[in-house]
Enzyme design. Sequence first.
Site, PDB file in Angstrom:
ATOM      1  N   MET A  66       0.658  -1.375   0.022  1.00  2.34           N
ATOM      2  CA  MET A  66       0.187  -0.099   0.095  1.00  2.34           C
ATOM      3  C   MET A  66       1.010   1.244   0.165  1.00  2.34           C
ATOM      4  SD  MET A  66      -3.633  -0.975   1.984  1.00  2.34           S
ATOM      5  CE  MET A  66      -3.025  -0.507   3.806  1.00  2.34           C
ATOM      6  N   GLY A  67       2.272   1.159  -0.226  1.00  2.55           N
ATOM      7  CA  GLY A  67       3.115   2.134  -0.276  1.00  2.55           C
ATOM      8  C   GLY A  67       3.759   2.466   0.947  1.00  2.55           C
ATOM      9  N   HIS A  82       9.148   0.973   3.555  1.00  2.00           N
ATOM     10  CA  HIS A  82       9.842   0.766   4.496  1.00  2.00           C
ATOM     11  C   HIS A  82      10.901  -0.498   4.482  1.00  2.00           C
ATOM     12  CE1 HIS A  82       7.305  -2.198   6.410  1.00  2.00           C
ATOM     13  NE2 HIS A  82       6.571  -1.393   6.548  1.00  2.00           N
ATOM     14  N   HIS A  95       9.416  -3.687   3.563  1.00  5.48           N
ATOM     15  CA  HIS A  95       9.120  -3.940   2.185  1.00  5.48           C
ATOM     16  C   HIS A  95      10.375  -4.166   1.198  1.00  5.48           C
ATOM     17  CE1 HIS A  95       5.460  -0.865   3.258  1.00  5.48           C
ATOM     18  NE2 HIS A  95       4.975  -2.169   2.897  1.00  5.48           N
ATOM     19  N   GLY A 134       4.938 -10.230   4.011  1.00  9.82           N
ATOM     20  CA  GLY A 134       5.767 -10.239   5.367  1.00  9.82           C
ATOM     21  C   GLY A 134       4.989 -11.037   6.401  1.00  9.82           C
TER      22      GLY A 134
HETATM   23  O1  PAF Z   1      -0.225  -5.753   3.726  1.00  7.21           O
HETATM   24  C1  PAF Z   1      -0.740  -4.721   2.973  1.00  7.21           C
HETATM   25  O2  PAF Z   1       0.104  -3.970   2.920  1.00  7.21           O
HETATM   26  C2  PAF Z   1      -1.847  -5.180   2.328  1.00  7.21           C
HETATM   27  O3  PAF Z   1      -2.688  -5.675   3.274  1.00  7.21           O
HETATM   28  C3  PAF Z   1      -1.946  -5.544   1.013  1.00  7.21           C
HETATM   29  C4  PAF Z   1      -1.419  -7.077   1.015  1.00  7.21           C
HETATM   30  C5  PAF Z   1      -0.818  -4.708  -0.070  1.00  7.21           C
HETATM   31  C6  PAF Z   1      -3.161  -5.685   0.213  1.00  7.21           C
HETATM   32  O4  PAF Z   1      -3.823  -4.262   0.147  1.00  7.21           O
END
Ligand code: PAF
Length: 309
Positions: free
Chosen positions: A39-40, A43, A46, A165
């Site tokens: 979802m952007g 950090h 990710h 994660g």
């Molecule tokens: O873990 C996340 O950031 C969100 O739940 C995901 C998997 C990108 C779905 O929107």
Amino acid sequence: MNGLRIPPGIQVFNSIKNFRQWRRQILLDRQTLGYVPTMGALHRGHLSLVSKAKAACDHVALTIFVNPAQFSPNEDLGTYPRTLQADLDALAQHLDKAAVLVPQVAEMYPSGIEPEVSKQVGAFVEVKGFSHQLEGTTRPHFFRGVATVVSKFLNIVEPEQVFFGQKDAQQCVVIQRMIHDLHFNVKMNICSTVRESDGLAMSSRNTYLTPIQRKYALVLYNALKLMEEMYEKSTKHAPTLIAAATELVNRTQQEAQAECEIKLDYISIASPKDLNEVKGDIADGCIMSGAVYVGKTRLIDNLMVNVNL
Ligand code: PAF
């Protein structure tokens, strides 16, 4: 997208059609694609998933999409950090090439997306039996929203491998089951939680914390570590462990009172198989997890004890 500086090596797609053209070429070249859904507000957690994807596949794709279907009307959809430029810059510093799909809500939800589930129309994905407990108690429609958007993205991206994660342990269990039951042709990788040097699990929502709140944000990790330590040294009785963890949170809450509000949502010891609570002694492995509000920020974390997802 206006004013966005696209760093070298990064390709940004705003339409599903254009992304699919890019993806098709990879297939024609008989190369593989590793995918990291986000979802952007990227950090180090990710970026570690991105590194795993890069190591495992020829190409890496991310999606950056703040998914309205996984927020209930009283949650932080409006204020969720949106830091696209910084995200692209961080990616470019981390790897030489990546594709990033940043779709519009209207394209992702062609039938529209009402905030209230009872008013929604169109296709949604539910993973029954794994979505109502733990996180689902406080966020009853959360996993429906996650499963829906991840299934849309798996259909669009068609990766060979996808990377999640472990910090979102229940999300991993839900998606694992969805991939299995809906026959998605993808290998799912669940990667270790990345933590700050003091142990706080990386989360995009950590940016909400004030310096004082940040000081107390370790309360959940400390409570989980206490349960793990007691499990190793003194008792395997789940209710006893939960009582000790709850007491630690309550004590911290009292200490913090003047400076910062702390509220326990839940502490759980559950079976990784069905996510049901362990009622007596922990026989095999378990997931120790919890959620705590520090100020208005809801933090989650977990430890896997003698088990992998
Ligand atoms: O873990 C996340 O950031 C969100 O739940 C995901 C998997 C990108 C779905 O929107």
